[in-house]
Design a protein around this motif. Structure first.
Motif, short mmCIF file in Angstrom:
data_model
loop_
_atom_site.label_atom_id
_atom_site.label_comp_id
_atom_site.label_asym_id
_atom_site.label_seq_id
_atom_site.Cartn_x
_atom_site.Cartn_y
_atom_site.Cartn_z
N LYS A 102 0.83 -1.20 0.00
CA LYS A 102 0.00 0.00 0.00
C LYS A 102 0.86 1.25 0.00
CE LYS A 102 -3.78 2.39 0.27
NZ LYS A 102 -4.68 2.50 -0.90
N ARG A 103 1.97 1.21 0.74
CA ARG A 103 2.86 2.36 0.76
C ARG A 103 3.40 2.66 -0.63
NH1 ARG A 103 8.49 1.26 3.29
NH2 ARG A 103 8.68 0.33 1.22
N GLU A 104 3.85 1.62 -1.34
CA GLU A 104 4.40 1.83 -2.68
C GLU A 104 3.33 2.31 -3.65
OE1 GLU A 104 7.64 1.85 -3.47
OE2 GLU A 104 7.79 1.67 -1.29
N GLU A 105 2.11 1.84 -3.46
CA GLU A 105 1.01 2.30 -4.29
C GLU A 105 0.76 3.79 -4.09
OE1 GLU A 105 -3.76 1.58 -4.18
OE2 GLU A 105 -2.52 -0.23 -4.26
N LEU A 106 0.78 4.23 -2.84
CA LEU A 106 0.57 5.64 -2.53
C LEU A 106 1.73 6.50 -3.03
CD1 LEU A 106 -0.84 5.31 1.10
CD2 LEU A 106 -2.10 6.04 -0.93
N VAL A 107 2.95 5.98 -2.93
CA VAL A 107 4.12 6.70 -3.44
C VAL A 107 4.00 6.88 -4.95
CG1 VAL A 107 6.61 6.58 -3.82
CG2 VAL A 107 5.67 6.03 -1.57
N GLU A 108 3.63 5.81 -5.64
CA GLU A 108 3.48 5.89 -7.09
C GLU A 108 2.42 6.92 -7.47
OE1 GLU A 108 2.49 3.07 -10.99
OE2 GLU A 108 2.38 2.23 -8.97
N ALA A 109 1.32 6.91 -6.74
CA ALA A 109 0.25 7.86 -7.03
C ALA A 109 0.71 9.29 -6.80
CB ALA A 109 -0.97 7.55 -6.16
N ARG A 110 1.42 9.51 -5.70
CA ARG A 110 1.89 10.87 -5.40
C ARG A 110 2.88 11.35 -6.45
NH1 ARG A 110 2.80 12.35 0.76
NH2 ARG A 110 0.65 11.62 0.62
N ARG A 111 3.79 10.47 -6.86
CA ARG A 111 4.77 10.86 -7.86
C ARG A 111 4.12 11.12 -9.21
NH1 ARG A 111 8.99 13.24 -7.34
NH2 ARG A 111 10.06 12.17 -9.03
N SER A 112 3.03 10.42 -9.49
CA SER A 112 2.35 10.61 -10.78
C SER A 112 1.81 12.03 -10.91
CB SER A 112 1.20 9.60 -10.93
OG SER A 112 0.10 9.92 -10.10
N ARG A 113 1.57 12.68 -9.80
CA ARG A 113 1.04 14.05 -9.85
C ARG A 113 2.03 15.01 -10.49
NH1 ARG A 113 -0.34 15.25 -3.78
NH2 ARG A 113 -0.89 17.30 -4.64
N ARG A 114 3.32 14.69 -10.45
CA ARG A 114 4.32 15.60 -11.00
C ARG A 114 4.24 15.73 -12.52
NH1 ARG A 114 8.38 17.79 -8.25
NH2 ARG A 114 9.76 17.74 -10.05
N ALA A 115 3.47 14.84 -13.16
CA ALA A 115 3.27 15.00 -14.60
C ALA A 115 2.65 16.37 -14.90
CB ALA A 115 2.38 13.88 -15.13
N LEU A 116 1.95 16.92 -13.91
CA LEU A 116 1.34 18.24 -14.06
C LEU A 116 2.39 19.30 -14.37
CD1 LEU A 116 -1.30 19.93 -13.59
CD2 LEU A 116 -0.56 20.17 -11.22
N LEU A 117 3.59 19.15 -13.81
CA LEU A 117 4.62 20.16 -14.00
C LEU A 117 5.17 20.17 -15.42
CD1 LEU A 117 4.54 19.72 -10.85
CD2 LEU A 117 6.93 20.44 -10.85
N ASP A 118 5.03 19.05 -16.13
CA ASP A 118 5.62 18.93 -17.45
C ASP A 118 4.61 18.85 -18.58
OD1 ASP A 118 8.34 18.79 -16.49
OD2 ASP A 118 7.88 16.77 -15.78
N ARG A 119 3.34 19.06 -18.26
CA ARG A 119 2.33 19.00 -19.31
C ARG A 119 2.45 20.21 -20.23
NH1 ARG A 119 -3.21 20.95 -16.08
NH2 ARG A 119 -2.99 23.13 -16.71
N ASP A 120 1.83 20.16 -21.38
CA ASP A 120 1.75 21.33 -22.25
C ASP A 120 0.95 22.41 -21.53
OD1 ASP A 120 3.13 19.97 -24.21
OD2 ASP A 120 1.31 19.31 -25.25
N ASN A 121 1.42 23.65 -21.60
CA ASN A 121 0.77 24.75 -20.91
C ASN A 121 0.54 24.42 -19.43
OD1 ASN A 121 0.50 26.34 -23.32
ND2 ASN A 121 -1.25 25.05 -23.89
N PRO A 122 1.60 24.19 -18.67
CA PRO A 122 1.45 23.83 -17.26
C PRO A 122 0.82 24.96 -16.46
CG PRO A 122 3.72 24.41 -17.72
CD PRO A 122 3.01 24.36 -19.05
N PRO A 123 0.19 24.64 -15.36
CA PRO A 123 -0.45 25.68 -14.55
C PRO A 123 0.59 26.55 -13.86
CG PRO A 123 -0.46 23.62 -13.36
CD PRO A 123 0.06 23.31 -14.74
#
Length: 282
Positions: free
Chosen positions: A141-162
């Protein structure tokens, strides 16, 4: 005010996307004539791992979704399309609805007084933080939560980031989780992120309270401008996700955040402080 996910659930029907993918894997595997062991060998997993996905004993990982696409996807892209939905289900239930707003936001302004904001956490910092929380979780469960949290960083590299603002209390920069080495690497990562053109980083100094006022004394918040140009505030407090959309309440919290920002060090001085602290730990 809306409260998101007051109670966590571990029921299988709490993850409909995972259930749908499990059925699709089973159907397409049989259509190809593969046993679970054969499919596992083909994509680099064990047959028991395939079985765990099909029976929903274990959620499918993002890496497995990537591997399944060329193996049994038949060119439909179904596993590629499923990836963001599966990743979203890895978040605690209270956070899932907000994660959709976050992924599509035009701007996000965050104040944190205890930990580095989730968007800016390194993998090891997140792992130490989640692994040391109470009640404790399993390694899986810990690794699942870590993966989910890290996936949020895709926001920083998307086209037209916020546009992103992060304000941290200085105590956050001094509070280690796991080890001082993990904190050192986290500080270096903050310095790198602060150089992004869409990121503004500031620090509330430790002695702020000696000046008669500390606007951040009531805890963290996330101010979000949605894709529809609406303003909402999200707060994660004692395992309760609270989303505030009432204009008068949002306005009050925005004014408080503005005061917090005014009491913080300048972006340049904030980065210099982080560099100094990181240098002291080297």
């Amino acid at each position: 005010m809306t409260e998101l996910g007051r109670e966590e659930s571990t029921r299988k029907d709490d993850r409909p996307a995972s259930g749908l993918v499990a059925e699709i894997v089973r159907i397409l595997r049989k259509r190809k004539g593969y046993t679970q062991d054969q499919l596992g060998d083909l994509i680099g997993w064990t047959g028991s791992a395939i079985s765990a996905v099909e029976t929903r004993a274990q959620p499918v990982s993002d890496d497995m979704l990537v591997a399944l696409e060329p193996a049994i996807g038949e060119g439909f892209g179904v596993f590629t399309v499923a990836r963001p939905y599966i990743l979203r289900e890895r978040f605690p239930k209270r956070f899932r609805d907000f994660s959709i707003l976050e992924a599509e936001a035009l701007s996000i302004s965050t104040y944190e007084d205890f930990v580095v904001g989730g968007l800016f956490q390194t993998e090891e910092y997140a792992r130490a933080l989640i692994g040391g929380s109470f009640p404790s979780t399993t390694v899986e469960k810990r690794e699942e939560l870590v993966e989910a949290r890290r996936s949020r960083r895709a926001l920083l590299d998307r086209d037209n980031p916020p546009l992103l603002e992060l304000i941290l209390d200085e105590s956050v920069l001094r509070r280690p989780f796991g080890s001082r080495g993990i904190l050192h690497d986290q500080l270096l990562s903050l310095i790198e992120d602060a150089e992004r053109p869409n990121v503004t980083f500031q620090v509330i100094p430790l002695d702020r309270g000696l000046r008669g006022s500390h606007a951040g004394d009531r805890g963290p918040m996330h101010l979000v401008e949605t894709k529809n140009h609406e303003r909402v505030v999200y707060m994660d407090i004692e395992d309760q996700g609270i989303l505030i959309s009432q204009p008068s309440e949002v306005s009050q919290l925005m004014h408080r955040y503005t005061k917090i920002r005014a009491q913080a060090l300048s972006p340049d001085d904030s980065v210099e402080l982080v560099k100094r602290l990181a240098g002291e730990m080297a």
